[in-house]
Write an enzyme that holds these catalytic residues in place. Structure first.
Site, PDB file in Angstrom:
ATOM      1  N   THR A 164       0.848  -1.197   0.000  1.00 41.32           N
ATOM      2  CA  THR A 164       0.000   0.000   0.000  1.00 41.32           C
ATOM      3  C   THR A 164       0.881   1.244   0.000  1.00 41.32           C
ATOM      4  O   THR A 164       1.947   1.258   0.627  1.00 41.32           O
ATOM      5  CB  THR A 164      -0.949   0.018   1.215  1.00 41.32           C
ATOM      6  OG1 THR A 164      -0.173   0.033   2.419  1.00 41.32           O
ATOM      7  CG2 THR A 164      -1.858  -1.205   1.228  1.00 41.32           C
ATOM      8  N   ASP A 175      -5.893  -1.151   7.859  1.00 37.85           N
ATOM      9  CA  ASP A 175      -6.742  -2.268   8.299  1.00 37.85           C
ATOM     10  C   ASP A 175      -7.996  -2.362   7.434  1.00 37.85           C
ATOM     11  O   ASP A 175      -8.433  -3.462   7.082  1.00 37.85           O
ATOM     12  CB  ASP A 175      -7.132  -2.082   9.770  1.00 37.85           C
ATOM     13  CG  ASP A 175      -5.917  -2.075  10.683  1.00 37.85           C
ATOM     14  OD1 ASP A 175      -4.907  -2.716  10.335  1.00 37.85           O
ATOM     15  OD2 ASP A 175      -5.971  -1.407  11.729  1.00 37.85           O
ATOM     16  N   ALA A 197     -11.782   5.118   4.682  1.00 31.56           N
ATOM     17  CA  ALA A 197     -11.499   5.046   6.128  1.00 31.56           C
ATOM     18  C   ALA A 197     -10.741   6.270   6.625  1.00 31.56           C
ATOM     19  O   ALA A 197     -10.779   6.575   7.817  1.00 31.56           O
ATOM     20  CB  ALA A 197     -10.705   3.777   6.437  1.00 31.56           C
ATOM     21  N   GLY A 229     -10.817   7.871  13.938  1.00 30.46           N
ATOM     22  CA  GLY A 229     -10.868   6.593  14.627  1.00 30.46           C
ATOM     23  C   GLY A 229     -10.579   5.434  13.696  1.00 30.46           C
ATOM     24  O   GLY A 229     -10.485   5.596  12.477  1.00 30.46           O
TER      25      GLY A 229
END
Ligand code: RIB
Length: 292
Positions: free
Chosen positions: A208, A241, A269, A274
């Site tokens: 990534t 994640d 995301a 958070g």
């Protein structure tokens, strides 16, 4: 695959933490004090985040990990059940749950310190854990629980034709026997540099590159690159994640589709504060790709 649909059955073996998130204009230099702009407690942990991400992106997910007996434990469990991640293999061990202290700066970049707590007590797999791994399509692991447990799970998965996806984060040198059991490795560019030739034997390597998207190297020299949708970044915590969980959920559709799907999930995301709270749903990922 599960009987009802083509949703892959995914077992996520990993950590679950309470994230203590402080936002600030800029992160302090060593010895310096700065004023923060906000504070939030958000459930996280690479394992739990990836479990929620894989579920929201379309997988049937079972989480294999540990929480403690402290004030955080009930909320950590609820994060998984609210996301419809199966917790029948989640154990409770006496003592503190995992905790992560996170500082997010004005550019959305973070620094994280994880204290393992209950995660460090994931030192053995039960017969039922092993049966869950053997029955799954995919085993997804990270390195916030003891490496020996990850190695044992990966070895059992390989012996039972369960595809092993490893996100070796936090990055460290791992035994060659563990790499030999890994089918797919997902790393960021810093981890790719740190791990170097350790990654060579892995059949499918995904790197990534943040806002620049992701690269794939497969067997027989196959290569792919995918851009990331451009978004306004609020917080990069958990973006990797979200990417990894979505990749696992889409892996059965082939690397090209999985990479595209995961890049959209990772980008979305970053638009919310958070970790587990910022992970997009399947509908949001689909909409983002349709808007491109
Ligand atoms: O990848 C982000 C995660 O890393 C956070 O949720 C934190 O708990 C640490 O595990």
């Amino acid at each position: 695959m599960t009987a009802e649909s083509d949703a892959p059955a995914i077992v996520v073996l990993g950590s679950i933490n309470m994230d203590l998130v402080t936002t600030t204009g800029r992160r302090p230099a060593p010895g310096e004090t700065v004023l923060g702009t906000g504070f939030a407690m958000v459930p996280g942990g690479k394992g739990a985040n990836q479990a929620v991400a894989a579920r929201r992106a379309g997988g049937e997910v079972r989480f294999l990990g540990a929480i403690g007996t402290d004030v955080f434990a009930a909320e950590l469990r609820r994060t998984l059940t609210d996301a419809a991640v199966s917790t029948d293999r989640l154990r409770t061990v006496a003592g503190p749950s995992g905790v992560a202290t996170i500082v997010v700066d004005g550019d959305g970049e973070n620094s994280i310190i994880v204290v393992g707590g209950a995660n460090a007590r994931m030192t053995a797999l039960t017969e039922n854990d092993l049966a869950a791994i053997a029955a799954a399509d995919i085993l997804l692991c990270q390195l916030e629980i003891p490496v020996d447990t990850v190695a044992a799970a990966a070895h059992h998965a390989r012996a039972n034709d369960t595809t092993v996806v490893l996100n070796p984060s936090p990055a460290r040198h791992l035994p060659a026997e563990l790499w030999a059991d890994v089918d797919v490795a997902v790393v960021n560019s810093g981890e790719a540099e740190r791990l170097g030739a350790d990654l060579d034997p892995v059949a499918h390597l995904v790197v990534t590159r943040g806002a620049a998207g992701a690269d794939y190297r497969g067997p027989a020299g196959a290569r792919l690159s995918r851009p990331s949708p451009q978004v306004d970044v609020v917080d990069t915590t958990g973006a990797g994640d979200a990417f990894t969980g979505a990749l696992a959920a889409a892996w059965h559709r082939g690397p090209e589709w999985a990479l595209t799907w995961a890049c959209a999930a990772g980008a979305l995301a970053t638009t919310r504060l958070g970790a587990s709270s910022s992970i997009p749903t399947r509908e949001e990922i689909t909409a983002a790709l349709a808007a491109e």
